[in-house]
Design a protein around this motif. Structure first.
Motif, short mmCIF file in Angstrom:
data_model
loop_
_atom_site.label_atom_id
_atom_site.label_comp_id
_atom_site.label_asym_id
_atom_site.label_seq_id
_atom_site.Cartn_x
_atom_site.Cartn_y
_atom_site.Cartn_z
N UNK A 156 0.84 -1.21 0.00
CA UNK A 156 0.00 0.00 0.00
C UNK A 156 0.87 1.25 0.00
N UNK A 157 1.97 1.19 0.77
CA UNK A 157 2.88 2.34 0.81
C UNK A 157 3.51 2.55 -0.57
N UNK A 158 3.90 1.44 -1.21
CA UNK A 158 4.49 1.56 -2.55
C UNK A 158 3.52 2.23 -3.50
N UNK A 159 2.25 1.81 -3.43
CA UNK A 159 1.27 2.39 -4.34
C UNK A 159 1.11 3.88 -4.07
N UNK A 160 0.95 4.23 -2.79
CA UNK A 160 0.71 5.63 -2.45
C UNK A 160 1.90 6.52 -2.88
N UNK A 161 3.10 6.12 -2.44
CA UNK A 161 4.25 6.96 -2.76
C UNK A 161 4.52 6.93 -4.26
N UNK A 162 4.28 5.77 -4.86
CA UNK A 162 4.49 5.66 -6.30
C UNK A 162 3.59 6.63 -7.05
N UNK A 163 2.36 6.74 -6.61
CA UNK A 163 1.44 7.63 -7.33
C UNK A 163 1.83 9.09 -7.09
N UNK A 189 7.19 -1.13 -9.49
CA UNK A 189 6.50 -1.98 -10.46
C UNK A 189 5.79 -3.15 -9.79
N UNK A 190 6.09 -3.39 -8.50
CA UNK A 190 5.38 -4.47 -7.81
C UNK A 190 3.91 -4.12 -7.65
N UNK A 191 3.63 -2.82 -7.65
CA UNK A 191 2.25 -2.40 -7.45
C UNK A 191 1.53 -2.34 -8.78
N UNK A 192 0.55 -3.24 -8.96
CA UNK A 192 -0.19 -3.28 -10.21
C UNK A 192 -0.98 -1.99 -10.39
N UNK A 193 -1.47 -1.43 -9.27
CA UNK A 193 -2.24 -0.17 -9.35
C UNK A 193 -1.39 0.92 -9.95
N UNK A 194 -0.13 0.98 -9.50
CA UNK A 194 0.77 2.01 -10.01
C UNK A 194 0.95 1.87 -11.51
N UNK A 195 1.18 0.62 -11.94
CA UNK A 195 1.40 0.38 -13.37
C UNK A 195 0.18 0.80 -14.18
N UNK A 196 -0.99 0.42 -13.68
CA UNK A 196 -2.21 0.77 -14.40
C UNK A 196 -2.35 2.29 -14.47
N UNK A 197 -2.07 2.96 -13.35
CA UNK A 197 -2.20 4.42 -13.33
C UNK A 197 -1.24 5.04 -14.34
N UNK A 198 0.00 4.59 -14.33
CA UNK A 198 0.98 5.14 -15.28
C UNK A 198 0.49 4.96 -16.70
N UNK A 241 4.68 6.86 -21.34
CA UNK A 241 4.06 6.45 -20.07
C UNK A 241 3.28 5.15 -20.27
N UNK A 242 2.54 5.11 -21.38
CA UNK A 242 1.75 3.91 -21.66
C UNK A 242 2.66 2.69 -21.76
#
Lengths: 506, 588
Positions: free
Chosen positions: B208-215, B269-278, B315-316
């Motif tokens: 969750x931290x990875x996703x938040x900071x990643x975004x 890149x472990x966070x799928x949410x981050x990848x989708x957002x990017x 980005x895509x």
């Protein structure tokens, strides 16, 4: 370790003698020379040289022993005590640096005024009072030094005593600061009633549990010194005082005097506030006060046309950042705030001195009227651009580091209030960009105003430019080698809080 | 080559050279060539670094900086860093050489050259940085340089406004980036990219931290790389000199965001949410910007929207979450850098000679400016993605990787972007170089630009023609272990997309059948869409209503409560004291 009082006398004696001698000298040369301001200025610089030498000795002594130097006139808890701490030396060194540069600058700046002896003499006294505050070991000495500082500052703000603006501003300053001092004095009285001592280390140790009367004491001291520190909503005197005072005085006022208030918070209350029982109450209140101060400062500056008033409001905002660093209530937060005091002093002094150069050259403080001045003086344009840019907190200037460290120390505390405050602080930095870029645009790049149109390049006396140049260079050095000035701040806070190991690094 | 300290000099040299540039203001010719040769030297240093790391090793060294927190100045050169350093410095060099002609008669050249050197040095520093803090510092310096360069012609109010806008909008992203990496630091205790990557791989950092900071860090990248909704600064930035636009769009500034995403990819890149957002940020930006580019009449603004769109593709590509996609994004970055620099510099020579940016004033310039025409033609062909130009290879790689990662919706949308790209670039080409010769060109007796400007154009033209063949080598350099995939159906699809875009451009713009004006009148829906596009979909208007106006209103309010009347000033203090007294009475 206990020392003889001669250690202190080495600073106070030449200081007081010098302050007096400046006035006498000025009377002696009154009808004999056209360079009265130079005579006073050189006398002040010589005085500062003695003072600086003695301060250097004290700092060296402090560094070799590594412990605060305690000078007590009697072996009693009520006795007048001086404690030379690293934190005190850090703050008084900033004050000394600014005072010296300002004495130099004022030689040229006040040369049109006839006599500047009163100004120079009061600057020396102001420095001595700040020094007294920083070395005070007990609350009464602290308070006396504080009042000395305020009185000297009133005199300096009222330097243009024939203008109504200056008198009105001084009256406001005097009355509000007076109310503040009395409030603080009431708090000091409560401290004595509660703990039976006025010794700073001793009374801080005595506050272990949270009691209503203890809270009242802390609040009274905070509010009392908060007036001088320009914490919103007690800041109202400041926007008037700055424009009315001569620019070198504004530089001192904004660069160090109001920050001595923040120093008071850390020195007197720091040890109490970090006690968890107090912290839980103090943290949100401090954070809210900090954020309110930033917003009031920045939003008021946003559409300001009077350059010095704009800078004054920006100083209020900077007090907010300093307060937010304190609100973290961790050693790292305190160090970041102290470091910010240093960085802000350099840059705000620069900008006020530059505003003074503009007044000196064309006699206006209005941004619309000074538009395009930079086209006729590239050096002024360059210094204004660098100074204002640095004030927005961009690297590689020192202010970037202290703002970064304030953000870092607040995010390190897992508190939603502080996290929100950090976000708001970053928003405030954006607002400050808007008006500092306006300053850069108007002063350095804009088309000349009608009054300034035509005419060749303007020559600025070197003595007005050199102090600004030194200050900007120091800010750049701080940005490139932050260790140089941050590590002393860390050590200073460590010694104040009596911590053997610093909980640095998250 | 390690004895050269190339990894330090490559970014520090331009900084050191700035005082010299300022001192040389009496000798303008010497100064201009000095600035160019400094960038030339850093280009050679970057090449030497590239040769050093070609076989897969990394160069790293660090010195202590802020010891209380253990922060260091770390230079870290791997394949990615060296690759981008070469791109930045080679383009930077060509642009500075071109500037000798383009900026020759301007005032304020000491300022221009010192800012350009600072810009290039800071961008290289950003790429070589081994930790977040150092990257952030260079990141900010890049931002300041761009603001001041955009506002270079400070007599134009719109240029000054555009400079401030660029700085403010990107600072919004910077604030997010700052919070993001400080947050990572306070939980993990390090800001070093390599260490954070290792920690993330070991699973020490909660997802969750990875996703938040990643975004948060993604938002920072969006600011610099002008992705929707933080893209509003880039089209306005066209107010600056064209050489500056070329620098911002090809070599520095906007590449920083894509680089940041690529650099932090191993961490997040472990966070799928981050990848989708990017990925989606990229696809949406690509589509929106490409659609606006189809209607804009300012030649530079077309190129600006095209940059946003191409960055969106990068980005895509990162959003695929595959090593191939990651490589594709960086290869496209290089590709975009070259053909966009070419496009801007070609447009620059038209603007320089003709004195306008409005395409309505151009037309039929092909004969009078043959070299510029060839350059712009090459840029168009590369940007549209026609083989064998470099754009074909890089764009095809992105589409292939999107399909391979089963991101079919995104892949199809990217094909739509391809259609739009082909349409708007050929539209510009036809409008500017074909058709009847414009009145302005005749009146001014338009000529080809001087050699100092056309030579860089020719070099860049050659580059966009051949660089596509370096794809396999670049993939190896960037650490891709398997061979690149080429699928004939995908190549066919992307060529088909180009033709679909080319056709309306050819018929409507070149031949005038159907006539665009009457066509729009017959289809009012298209007309209103066109209006929305011309208004940039209203982002600027929205921000004006949401931020700019409220702030000035609140500012007035705050000022009005500070009356300066002493009696009122003391009220807050009295109020607090009274409240305290009441509270004390209740407690005692």
């Amino acid at each position: 370790m206990t020392y003889d009082w001669t250690v202190l006398l080495a600073t106070f004696f030449p200081g007081f003698v010098g302050a007096f001698a400046i006035l006498i000298l000025d009377l002696l040369v009154k009808n004999r020379t056209n360079h009265r301001s130079a005579v006073s200025g050189i006398a002040a610089l010589i005085t500062f040289a003695f003072v600086a030498y003695s301060n250097w000795q004290q700092a060296a002594l402090l560094l070799t022993t590594g412990k605060p130097i305690v000078i007590s006139l009697e072996p009693s808890l009520l006795a007048t005590t001086f404690t030379i701490t690293q934190l005190g030396v850090y703050i008084s060194s900033i004050a000394l640096l600014l005072s010296i540069l300002i004495s130099l600058y004022s030689i040229a700046y006040l040369s049109k005024e006839g006599s500047s002896a009163i100004f120079q003499s009061l600057t020396v006294l102001l420095y001595l009072s700040i020094y007294a505050v920083t070395v005070a070991g007990d609350l009464l000495t602290f308070f006396i030094g504080w009042e000395g500082m305020s009185v000297a500052a009133y005199g300096l703000v009222a330097f243009y005593k024939h203008s109504w603006e200056a008198i009105e501003a001084t009256m406001k300053y005097l009355l509000m600061s007076g109310v503040g001092s009395l409030t603080a004095l009431y708090g000091i009285a409560l401290v004595y009633g509660l703990t039976g001592t006025l010794n700073i280390e001793a009374f801080v140790k005595a506050f272990t549990t949270r009691t209503p009367i203890g809270i009242l004491t802390v609040v009274l001291i905070f509010m009392g010194f908060g007036v001088e520190a320009a914490v919103a909503p007690l800041h109202m005197w400041l926007p008037d005082a700055h424009p009315a005072a001569p620019s070198p005085m504004s530089a001192l006022l904004s660069g160090i005097i109001i920050e001595v208030g923040s120093f008071a918070f850390i020195r007197l209350l720091g040890g109490i506030l970090i006690i968890p029982a107090y912290a839980i109450l103090a943290q949100p209140i401090l954070a809210v006060a900090a954020v309110a101060t930033m917003f009031i400062g920045n939003l008021s500056a946003l559409q300001q046309d009077d350059l010095k008033r704009l800078l004054a409001y920006s100083s209020i905002a900077q007090v907010g950042y300093i307060l937010l660093g304190i609100a973290a209530l961790t050693p790292n937060g305190f160090s970041a705030s102290v470091f910010h005091i240093w960085n802000h002093a350099l840059l705000k002094a620069t900008l006020f001195l530059l505003a003074g150069v503009v007044t000196f050259l064309i006699g206006t403080r209005s941004l619309t009227e000074m538009a395009g001045l930079g086209r006729r003086s590239p050096i002024l344009a360059a210094l204004f651009t660098l100074g204002a840019l640095a004030m927005t907190g961009v690297p590689p200037f020192g202010l970037f580091w202290s703002e970064f460290l304030i953000v870092l120390s607040n995010l390190a505390v897992k508190s939603p209030v502080l996290n929100a405050a950090v976000v708001l602080m970053l928003l405030n930095l954006l607002i400050s960009i808007a008006y500092y870029f306006r300053v850069i645009r108007v002063v350095a790049f804009a088309k000349p105003s009608t009054a300034l149109n035509g005419g060749g390049p303007i020559k600025i006396p070197l003595m007005l430019v050199i102090p600004c140049f030194i200050l900007v260079a120091l800010s750049l050095i701080t940005g490139l080698y932050p260790n140089l000035f941050y590590q002393p701040a860390v050590d200073a806070i460590k010694s104040i809080l009596g911590l053997s190991s610093c909980a640095c690094g998250g | 080559m390690t004895g050269l300290y190339a990894e330090w000099l490559v970014w520090a040299l331009p900084f050191i050279a700035i005082p010299v540039v300022l001192l040389l203001s009496r000798l303008p010719k010497v100064r201009d060539w000095f600035a160019a040769s400094v960038v030339g030297i850093t280009f050679l240093l970057a090449v030497s670094l590239l040769l050093d790391v070609e076989t897969g090793q990394t160069i790293a060294s660090s010195v202590s900086w802020l010891s209380a927190y253990g922060f260091t100045v770390t230079v870290h050169v791997d394949g990615l860093a060296a690759f981008l350093a070469v791109v930045v410095n080679s383009l930077g060099f060509l642009i500075v050489v071109y500037s000798q002609g383009y900026m020759g008669h301007e005032k304020g050249l000491p300022r221009y050259y010192s800012l350009v050197l600072l810009f290039i040095g800071a961008m290289t520093g950003l790429i070589i940085a081994g930790n977040f803090l150092q990257l952030y510092i260079f990141w900010e310096i890049v931002g300041i340089c761009s603001a001041f360069l955009i506002a270079f012609w400070y007599d134009k109010p719109e240029a000054v406004r555009a400079g401030l806008k660029a700085f403010l909008v990107t600072r919004v992203g910077d604030a997010a980036l700052l919070i993001g990496f400080v947050w990572l630091y306070v939980t993990t205790g390090t800001i070093d990219f390599q260490k954070l990557g290792t920690l993330a791989m070991q699973g020490v950092i909660p997802l969750s931290l990875l996703t938040m900071t990643g975004i948060l860090i993604l938002v920072g990248a969006m600011g610099k790389s002008a992705q929707v909704p933080l893209h509003v600064w880039l089209p306005d930035a066209m107010e600056g000199p064209t050489t500056v636009s070329a620098l911002i769009h090809a070599a520095t500034m906007v590449n920083a965001g894509v680089y940041l995403v690529a650099r932090t990819y191993p961490i997040f890149s472990l966070s799928q949410t981050w990848l989708t957002a990017v990925g989606w940020v990229g696809v949406i930006s690509a589509l929106l910007a490409a659609s606006i580019a189809t209607v804009t009449m300012d030649i530079k603004r077309v190129l600006a929207y095209s940059t946003i769109s191409q960055l969106g593709l990068m980005f895509a590509a990162v959003g695929t979450g595959t090593a191939g996609g990651w490589v594709a994004s960086q290869f496209h970055l290089m590709s975009q850098g070259f053909f966009k620099a070419l496009g801007f510099l070609a447009a620059g020579s038209i603007i320089h000679m003709l004195g306008t940016r409005d395409m309505a004033e151009m037309g039929g310039l092909r004969k009078r400016m043959p070299l510029t025409f060839i350059a712009f033609l090459f840029s168009t062909l590369a940007l549209a993605g026609i083989p064998p130009f470099v754009g074909f290879w890089s764009k095809d790689l992105i589409i292939t990787e999107l399909f391979l990662a089963n991101l079919n919706i995104q892949a199809v949308l990217v094909l739509v972007v391809s259609v739009l790209t082909s349409f708007y670039m050929f539209r510009v080409l036809f409008k500017v170089f074909f058709g009847p010769e414009s009145k302005m060109a005749q009146d001014k007796d338009l000529r080809e630009a001087p050699k100092i400007m056309t030579i860089p154009l020719m070099i860049l033209s050659a580059c966009v023609l051949v660089l596509g063949f370096t794809e396999e080598w670049a993939a190896g350099l960037l650490g891709l272990e398997h061979a690149l995939v080429f699928e004939l159906p995908i190549i066919g699809a992307s060529i088909l997309a180009i033709l679909v875009g080319f056709a309306p451009s050819y018929f409507a713009v070149y031949q005038g059948r159907p006539n665009p004006q009457t066509f729009l009148q017959e289809h009012p829906g298209l007309g209103s869409l066109r209006k929305a596009m011309l208004a940039g979909y209203g982002f600027d208007a929205l921000y004006l209503v949401m931020f700019a106006r409220p702030f000035s209103r609140i500012s007035n309010g705050v000022r009005s409560i500070q009356t300066g009347i002493l009696a009122k000033n003391l009220w807050p203090m009295l109020a607090v004291l009274l409240l305290l007294a009441l509270w004390m009475m209740m407690n005692l």
